[in-house]
Design a protein around this motif. Structure first.
Motif, mmCIF file in Angstrom:
data_model
loop_
_atom_site.group_PDB
_atom_site.id
_atom_site.type_symbol
_atom_site.label_atom_id
_atom_site.label_comp_id
_atom_site.label_asym_id
_atom_site.label_seq_id
_atom_site.Cartn_x
_atom_site.Cartn_y
_atom_site.Cartn_z
ATOM 1 N N ALA A 80 0.533 -1.056 0.186
ATOM 2 C CA ALA A 80 0.117 0.209 0.008
ATOM 3 C C ALA A 80 0.886 0.774 0.201
ATOM 4 C CB ALA A 80 -1.009 -0.238 0.835
ATOM 5 N N ALA A 81 2.291 1.255 0.938
ATOM 6 C CA ALA A 81 3.031 2.366 0.558
ATOM 7 C C ALA A 81 3.801 2.724 -0.186
ATOM 8 C CB ALA A 81 3.671 1.943 1.953
ATOM 9 N N ARG A 82 3.716 1.309 -1.128
ATOM 10 C CA ARG A 82 4.142 2.041 -2.425
ATOM 11 C C ARG A 82 3.506 2.197 -3.847
ATOM 12 N NH1 ARG A 82 7.107 -2.765 -0.465
ATOM 13 N NH2 ARG A 82 5.897 -3.994 -2.302
ATOM 14 N N MET A 83 1.787 2.724 -3.397
ATOM 15 C CA MET A 83 1.270 2.756 -4.569
ATOM 16 C C MET A 83 1.322 3.751 -5.153
ATOM 17 S SD MET A 83 -2.809 1.794 -2.820
ATOM 18 C CE MET A 83 -3.685 1.873 -4.814
ATOM 19 N N GLN A 84 1.517 3.769 -6.428
ATOM 20 C CA GLN A 84 2.390 5.248 -7.346
ATOM 21 C C GLN A 84 0.745 5.429 -8.165
ATOM 22 O OE1 GLN A 84 5.528 4.226 -9.383
ATOM 23 N NE2 GLN A 84 6.568 3.433 -7.503
ATOM 24 N N SER A 85 0.949 6.805 -9.227
ATOM 25 C CA SER A 85 -0.162 6.688 -9.741
ATOM 26 C C SER A 85 -1.205 5.769 -10.195
ATOM 27 C CB SER A 85 0.590 8.475 -10.521
ATOM 28 O OG SER A 85 1.253 7.339 -11.494
ATOM 29 N N GLY A 86 0.110 5.220 -11.281
ATOM 30 C CA GLY A 86 -0.647 4.342 -12.422
ATOM 31 C C GLY A 86 -1.679 3.305 -10.993
ATOM 32 N N ASP A 87 -1.474 2.979 -9.137
ATOM 33 C CA ASP A 87 -2.281 2.090 -8.783
ATOM 34 C C ASP A 87 -3.718 2.577 -8.427
ATOM 35 O OD1 ASP A 87 -0.271 -0.008 -7.802
ATOM 36 O OD2 ASP A 87 0.944 1.652 -7.400
ATOM 37 N N TRP A 88 -3.060 4.404 -8.104
ATOM 38 C CA TRP A 88 -4.722 4.712 -8.061
ATOM 39 C C TRP A 88 -5.802 5.085 -9.005
ATOM 40 C CZ3 TRP A 88 -5.297 5.183 -3.028
ATOM 41 C CH2 TRP A 88 -4.148 5.335 -1.899
ATOM 42 N N VAL A 89 -5.371 4.902 -10.255
ATOM 43 C CA VAL A 89 -5.310 4.554 -11.102
ATOM 44 C C VAL A 89 -6.488 3.368 -11.223
ATOM 45 C CG1 VAL A 89 -6.098 4.538 -13.966
ATOM 46 C CG2 VAL A 89 -4.488 6.672 -13.110
ATOM 47 N N VAL A 90 -5.838 2.549 -11.038
ATOM 48 C CA VAL A 90 -6.414 1.265 -10.657
ATOM 49 C C VAL A 90 -7.371 1.358 -10.220
ATOM 50 C CG1 VAL A 90 -5.764 -1.488 -10.621
ATOM 51 C CG2 VAL A 90 -4.815 -0.204 -11.981
ATOM 52 N N GLY A 100 -2.289 -7.200 -12.743
ATOM 53 C CA GLY A 100 -2.719 -7.117 -11.273
ATOM 54 C C GLY A 100 -4.777 -6.820 -11.806
ATOM 55 N N LEU A 101 -4.745 -5.535 -12.424
ATOM 56 C CA LEU A 101 -5.761 -5.073 -13.142
ATOM 57 C C LEU A 101 -6.937 -6.073 -14.128
ATOM 58 C CD1 LEU A 101 -7.808 -2.798 -12.812
ATOM 59 C CD2 LEU A 101 -6.966 -1.128 -15.195
ATOM 60 N N THR A 102 -6.081 -6.611 -14.607
ATOM 61 C CA THR A 102 -6.892 -7.753 -15.613
ATOM 62 C C THR A 102 -7.522 -8.556 -14.575
ATOM 63 O OG1 THR A 102 -5.699 -7.656 -17.532
ATOM 64 C CG2 THR A 102 -6.731 -9.987 -17.109
ATOM 65 N N ALA A 103 -6.773 -9.325 -13.394
ATOM 66 C CA ALA A 103 -7.112 -10.390 -12.305
ATOM 67 C C ALA A 103 -8.115 -10.279 -11.806
ATOM 68 C CB ALA A 103 -5.935 -10.781 -11.680
#
Length: 579
Positions: free
Chosen positions: A14-24, A143-146
């Protein structure tokens, strides 16, 4: 939450979440809301589906929130079936979810709390699948696909009609993730604590999933140890007590209820009818907005609420791309296949009809059904969610591999003079196409059925009556009427007699039914008076001549029974008191 290597891995991820993760995350939130769209216009008063089990679970959400605020046990409602109280764990309740959304229930009411738990279960199911595949591959698109394939599964959509505990699938990826981590390393305390936590979440979401997870987890462990050739002297055996502790903690409220002898094992014939068919895994859902009506015409499924197991064409194709050089492929495939076989139930069914009715060839579920505890499971088709999960996870691995290949090809092209812009757009287009195809394949829709739930006039009338007293509803001969009675207690707070599950009736309710036999007459009136009931509340629509006496007969018999008199009529309920 718990995940691989325990809580630490979850926190680090969770701490490593970047902008792309927030889009996901934003995309998964949109998907979760799409699964709830029938009630979005009025989330405090609408519930998905027709009146039934959903009302029971609204009551459970309301009581658990109320109990937390008042300091009472969230598992026992003392106002119902006094002096023993009503054990909410007489049915499968997602108690960890209802406790988590209790503040929302306090603010916006029990219907909102029920809907919030459903939405949260949808979202977390996608997020947890996303995080595991993201951890394994480093790929957001994988990850988004899964996450999308698991979250949008029609299985989960079908159970949104009244089974919030079955919609609560998010602990499944966490459980297998934590188990996988414990089996592939020398697990330390934090790793084992994560496995305890994941197992606890599994059982706290659903006892069905605890049993399913334990059985499929054993298969997962055996396949992992067989393919990795792990020495029996290694510390991986510590996973066994970790799972046991988590399971025991999650099952504790149910074990306390079991001491009262409420649970009744299901007869084989009852469990047998809930066996899935192999076609259930490949037939699209009839709820699909584009081709659902055609599926319904070609293959009508009368038990679709339990037997919608479609894994998806697109996830299935993507999963094939993961079958080469993925170290867990045989473990995942083997676990998925075992779960699929168990979902077929006691014997092979085709179109809800046993292939051999009188001389069945028994499947493994038949033998498991003989075991204590497991014989409380009625719907074997629910094992199919494990198959759906691993197909979704494999689809994520496959998508990550395809996009990675496209990206590598683009970099090679760029090295020979190609444009970097072309390289980026090529991988992005493939990623976008994968997401779009999954959404189209598993698109939620045709969920037009919803119920507007509010207290009945009789509930408001009882709330206005001073004092603390007991009421009895007559006749209570179906589950839905009983659930309305439960829901009403959240408004009036009076004592009453009811049940949580019609297959597991508490003794006091059975006694009440026995005393009501022959009602209304002097003998039944005397028997009911002994229970200390102030008002008998007659559900007038139920007296239709089929389920109970016709109302005209009841009116005449009431006039002839000197121990009873009609107080007033409130909505569809006639209030009767003892003289």
């Amino acid at each position: 939450m718990a995940g691989i290597a325990g809580m630490r891995a979850w926190a680090q991820t969770a701490a490593r979440m970047q902008s792309g993760d927030w889009v996901v995350l934003a995309l998964l939130v949109c998907g979760a809301l799409a699964m709830m769209y029938p009630v979005l216009a009025a989330p405090s008063s609408r519930i998905i589906g027709w009146p039934g089990d959903n009302i029971q679970y609204v009551y459970a959400a309301g009581w658990m929130a109320e109990a937390l605020r008042s300091g009472a046990s969230p598992f026992v409602d003392p106002r119902i079936n006094a002096p023993h109280g009503l054990a909410l764990t007489a049915t499968d309740v997602p108690y960890v979810g209802y406790i988590a959304v209790a503040p929302l229930t306090w603010l916006f009411g029990p219907v909102f709390g029920y809907n919030a738990q459903l939405a949260l279960a949808h979202l977390l199911s996608g997020v947890c699948a996303y995080l595991w595949v993201r951890h394994l591959t480093g790929s957001r698109i994988g990850g988004l696909t899964a996450g999308l394939a698991f979250m949008l599964a029609p299985f989960r959509l079908a159970h949104s009609y009244g089974h919030p505990q079955i919609v609560s699938t998010y602990p499944l990826p966490l459980f297998f993730w934590a188990l996988d981590s414990s089996l592939r390393s020398q697990p330390d305390r934090k790793t084992l604590a994560g496995l305890v936590g994941a197992t606890f979440l599994l059982g706290a979401a659903s006892q069905y999933y605890l049993v399913i997870g334990l059985i499929c987890g054993m298969v997962y462990a055996l396949l992992t140890l067989a393919t990795r050739r792990v020495s029996l002297l290694s510390r991986v055996w510590l996973a066994v007590p970790a799972v046991f502790v988590g399971a025991l903690l999650a099952a504790a409220p149910y074990l306390m209820t079991a001491r009262d002898g409420i649970y009744t094992p299901y007869h084989l014939d009852v469990a047998r009818m809930w066996s899935a068919s192999p076609m259930n895994f490949v037939a699209p859902s009839h709820l699909h907005p584009l081709w659902g009506t055609y599926v319904e015409r070609l293959r009508p499924e009368t038990l679709w609420g339990e037997k919608t197991l479609y894994v998806g064409i697109v996830p299935g194709i993507l999963a094939l791309a993961a079958l080469r050089a993925f170290d867990r492929r045989w473990v995942w495939i083997g676990t998925a296949l075992v779960a699929a076989v168990l979902s077929l139930g006691t014997d092979l069914h085709i179109g809800n009809v046993p292939l051999h009715r009188d001389h069945p060839v028994w499947l493994p579920a038949y033998y498991l059904h003989q075991l204590p505890g497991i014989n409380l499971m009625r719907v074997w088709a629910r094992f199919g969610i494990v198959t759906i999960l691993f197909v979704a996870l494999l689809a994520g691995i496959g998508a990550a591999r395809l996009v990675h290949r496209k990206s590598v090809a683009g970099r090679l092209t760029n090295g020979f003079g190609g444009a970097a812009r072309l390289r980026i757009s090529s991988a992005a287009l493939l990623s976008g196409a994968i997401v779009a195809l999954i959404v189209v394949d598993l698109m939620p829709g045709r969920m037009n059925e919803y119920t507007t739930l509010a207290p009945r006039p009789i509930d408001h009338w009882l709330a206005r009556q001073p004092g603390d007293f007991t009421v009895g509803f007559v006749p209570v001969i179906d589950a839905t009427t009983n659930y309305f009675i439960l829901f009403g207690t959240l408004t009036h707070g009076k004592r009453t007699i009811a049940f949580m599950h019609q297959a597991h009736l508490p003794p006091i309710f059975q006694d009440f039914n026995e005393r009501s036999r022959g009602f209304p007459d002097s003998a039944s009136a005397q028997r009911l008076r002994e229970l200390g009931i102030r008002y008998l509340l007659l559900e007038k629509p139920m007296f239709d001549g089929a389920r109970a006496f016709r109302w005209s007969v009841v009116e005449q018999r009431l006039a002839e029974t000197p121990e009873l008199r009609i107080v007033r009529e409130v909505g569809d309920v006639v209030v009767v008191e003892f003289r």
